[in-house]
Design a protein around this motif. Structure first.
Motif, PDB file in Angstrom:
ATOM      1  N   THR A  49       0.961  -0.911   0.540  1.00 19.37           N
ATOM      2  CA  THR A  49       0.106   0.181  -0.232  1.00 19.37           C
ATOM      3  C   THR A  49       0.855   1.256  -0.102  1.00 19.37           C
ATOM      4  O   THR A  49       0.714   2.182  -1.291  1.00 19.37           O
ATOM      5  CB  THR A  49      -1.434  -0.134   1.077  1.00 19.37           C
ATOM      6  OG1 THR A  49      -1.653  -1.193   1.450  1.00 19.37           O
ATOM      7  CG2 THR A  49      -1.907   1.372   0.735  1.00 19.37           C
ATOM      8  N   THR A  86      -4.666  -8.792  -0.827  1.00 22.80           N
ATOM      9  CA  THR A  86      -4.651  -7.165  -1.872  1.00 22.80           C
ATOM     10  C   THR A  86      -4.184  -6.497  -1.636  1.00 22.80           C
ATOM     11  O   THR A  86      -4.621  -6.266   0.431  1.00 22.80           O
ATOM     12  CB  THR A  86      -5.817  -7.556  -2.132  1.00 22.80           C
ATOM     13  OG1 THR A  86      -6.831  -7.835  -1.669  1.00 22.80           O
ATOM     14  CG2 THR A  86      -5.496  -8.667  -3.629  1.00 22.80           C
ATOM     15  N   PRO A  88      -5.827  -3.048   1.180  1.00 21.50           N
ATOM     16  CA  PRO A  88      -6.553  -2.004   0.788  1.00 21.50           C
ATOM     17  C   PRO A  88      -7.206  -0.511   0.426  1.00 21.50           C
ATOM     18  O   PRO A  88      -5.712  -0.057  -0.340  1.00 21.50           O
ATOM     19  CB  PRO A  88      -7.210  -1.771   2.428  1.00 21.50           C
ATOM     20  CG  PRO A  88      -4.949  -1.473   2.677  1.00 21.50           C
ATOM     21  CD  PRO A  88      -4.761  -2.600   1.891  1.00 21.50           C
ATOM     22  N   PRO A  89      -7.966  -0.233   0.014  1.00 24.58           N
ATOM     23  CA  PRO A  89      -8.004   0.995  -0.131  1.00 24.58           C
ATOM     24  C   PRO A  89      -7.034   2.472  -0.092  1.00 24.58           C
ATOM     25  O   PRO A  89      -6.779   2.590   0.917  1.00 24.58           O
ATOM     26  CB  PRO A  89      -9.553   1.480  -0.387  1.00 24.58           C
ATOM     27  CG  PRO A  89      -9.953   0.766   0.425  1.00 24.58           C
ATOM     28  CD  PRO A  89      -9.072  -0.643   0.713  1.00 24.58           C
ATOM     29  N   VAL A  95      -3.398   0.810  -6.947  1.00 23.31           N
ATOM     30  CA  VAL A  95      -3.762   0.150  -5.745  1.00 23.31           C
ATOM     31  C   VAL A  95      -4.836  -0.729  -6.754  1.00 23.31           C
ATOM     32  O   VAL A  95      -4.853  -2.235  -6.417  1.00 23.31           O
ATOM     33  CB  VAL A  95      -4.491   0.724  -4.845  1.00 23.31           C
ATOM     34  CG1 VAL A  95      -5.158  -0.791  -3.825  1.00 23.31           C
ATOM     35  CG2 VAL A  95      -3.377   1.769  -3.748  1.00 23.31           C
ATOM     36  N   ASN A  99      -3.389  -4.501  -7.046  1.00 26.07           N
ATOM     37  CA  ASN A  99      -4.446  -5.546  -6.478  1.00 26.07           C
ATOM     38  C   ASN A  99      -4.659  -6.521  -7.870  1.00 26.07           C
ATOM     39  O   ASN A  99      -5.157  -7.809  -7.081  1.00 26.07           O
ATOM     40  CB  ASN A  99      -5.982  -5.160  -5.870  1.00 26.07           C
ATOM     41  CG  ASN A  99      -5.212  -4.530  -4.743  1.00 26.07           C
ATOM     42  OD1 ASN A  99      -4.701  -5.399  -4.257  1.00 26.07           O
ATOM     43  ND2 ASN A  99      -6.781  -3.838  -4.493  1.00 26.07           N
ATOM     44  N   ALA A 117      -9.152  -6.085  -0.679  1.00 25.89           N
ATOM     45  CA  ALA A 117      -9.421  -4.919  -1.220  1.00 25.89           C
ATOM     46  C   ALA A 117     -11.761  -5.215  -1.870  1.00 25.89           C
ATOM     47  O   ALA A 117     -12.460  -4.512  -1.556  1.00 25.89           O
ATOM     48  CB  ALA A 117      -8.974  -4.909  -3.002  1.00 25.89           C
ATOM     49  N   SER A 121     -14.035  -2.806  -0.038  1.00 29.74           N
ATOM     50  CA  SER A 121     -14.440  -1.842  -1.987  1.00 29.74           C
ATOM     51  C   SER A 121     -15.161  -2.195  -2.992  1.00 29.74           C
ATOM     52  O   SER A 121     -15.241  -3.504  -2.925  1.00 29.74           O
ATOM     53  CB  SER A 121     -12.780  -1.392  -2.373  1.00 29.74           C
ATOM     54  OG  SER A 121     -12.823  -0.578  -3.256  1.00 29.74           O
ATOM     55  N   GLY A 125     -10.220  -1.738  -4.359  1.00 27.34           N
ATOM     56  CA  GLY A 125      -9.240  -0.729  -3.940  1.00 27.34           C
ATOM     57  C   GLY A 125      -8.516   1.081  -4.153  1.00 27.34           C
ATOM     58  O   GLY A 125      -8.056   1.180  -3.409  1.00 27.34           O
ATOM     59  N   TRP A 128     -12.354   3.351  -0.372  1.00 31.18           N
ATOM     60  CA  TRP A 128     -13.858   2.870   0.814  1.00 31.18           C
ATOM     61  C   TRP A 128     -15.222   2.707   0.333  1.00 31.18           C
ATOM     62  O   TRP A 128     -15.423   3.598   0.108  1.00 31.18           O
ATOM     63  CB  TRP A 128     -13.042   3.263   1.649  1.00 31.18           C
ATOM     64  CG  TRP A 128     -12.059   3.191   2.611  1.00 31.18           C
ATOM     65  CD1 TRP A 128     -10.600   4.007   2.473  1.00 31.18           C
ATOM     66  CD2 TRP A 128     -11.151   1.783   3.535  1.00 31.18           C
ATOM     67  NE1 TRP A 128      -9.752   3.689   2.361  1.00 31.18           N
ATOM     68  CE2 TRP A 128      -9.792   2.860   3.430  1.00 31.18           C
ATOM     69  CE3 TRP A 128     -11.093   0.884   3.875  1.00 31.18           C
ATOM     70  CZ2 TRP A 128      -8.512   2.289   4.001  1.00 31.18           C
ATOM     71  CZ3 TRP A 128     -10.547   0.166   4.378  1.00 31.18           C
ATOM     72  CH2 TRP A 128      -9.358   0.807   4.244  1.00 31.18           C
TER      73      TRP A 128
END
Length: 165
Positions: A49, A86, A88-89, A95, A99, A117, A121, A125, A128
């Motif tokens: 990230t 994967t 996260p946002p 992103v 992913n 994700a 999301s 990703g 959110w």
């Protein structure tokens, strides 16, 4: 590397690198015992990230993850005992691209995947799904205890399925 030392237990590359600050008032911490994983142990890797948000190309992130999988498998550990996540946002198009590469990598290499994700999301990703999943710390990158609990449930489910009683 830090991965070899902390995940494979083959070295202590991060030993004593801390500076004397209020966080480390006694100075550097010597790490003198590396845990060497056995046949029923797992590697959990959730990274990328900060790289994606910081401008590292998705392909480079995937290459780094692939190298870690290579190191794990080449050390005699089962590919399906390597758990990858994967991202996260992160509010950047890198992103979702990352992913996609992580999912492809997991499928191609036979490692396990926890799809953060998909849990957090609606757009792979980029943003959110719910503000209830993100810590309001101003970064918009950190997920809440609820998401962490969900991740822990996924990891435990993988481990229970693969480790004999």
């Amino acid at each position: 590397t830090r991965f070899e030392g902390e995940v494979l237990g083959s070295a202590y590359p991060w030993s004593g690198g801390e500076t004397n600050t209020s966080f480390f008032p006694s100075g550097p911490i010597a790490r003198v015992r590396a845990f060497a994983p056995g046949a029923n142990d797992f590697a959990y890797v959730s990274m990328g990230t900060n790289d994606a948000v910081g401008g590292v190309a998705p392909e480079e992130i995937a290459a780094n993850l692939s190298w870690m999988i290579d190191m794990w498998v080449n050390s005699g550990h089962a590919a399906n005992h390597f758990i990858l996540t994967t991202l996260p946002p992160g509010g950047t198009s890198a992103v979702p691209l990352t992913n996609n590469l992580i999912r492809s990598l997991a499928a191609a290499r036979g490692v396990r995947l926890v799809d953060i994700a998909a849990r957090t999301s609606n757009d792979n990703g980029f943003t959110w799904r719910s503000s209830a999943d993100v810590v309001p710390d101003g970064s918009s990158l950190h997920y809440t205890e609820t998401v962490r609990d969900w991740i822990a449930d996924q990891v435990v489910s993988i481990m229970i399925a693969l480790v004999p009683n």
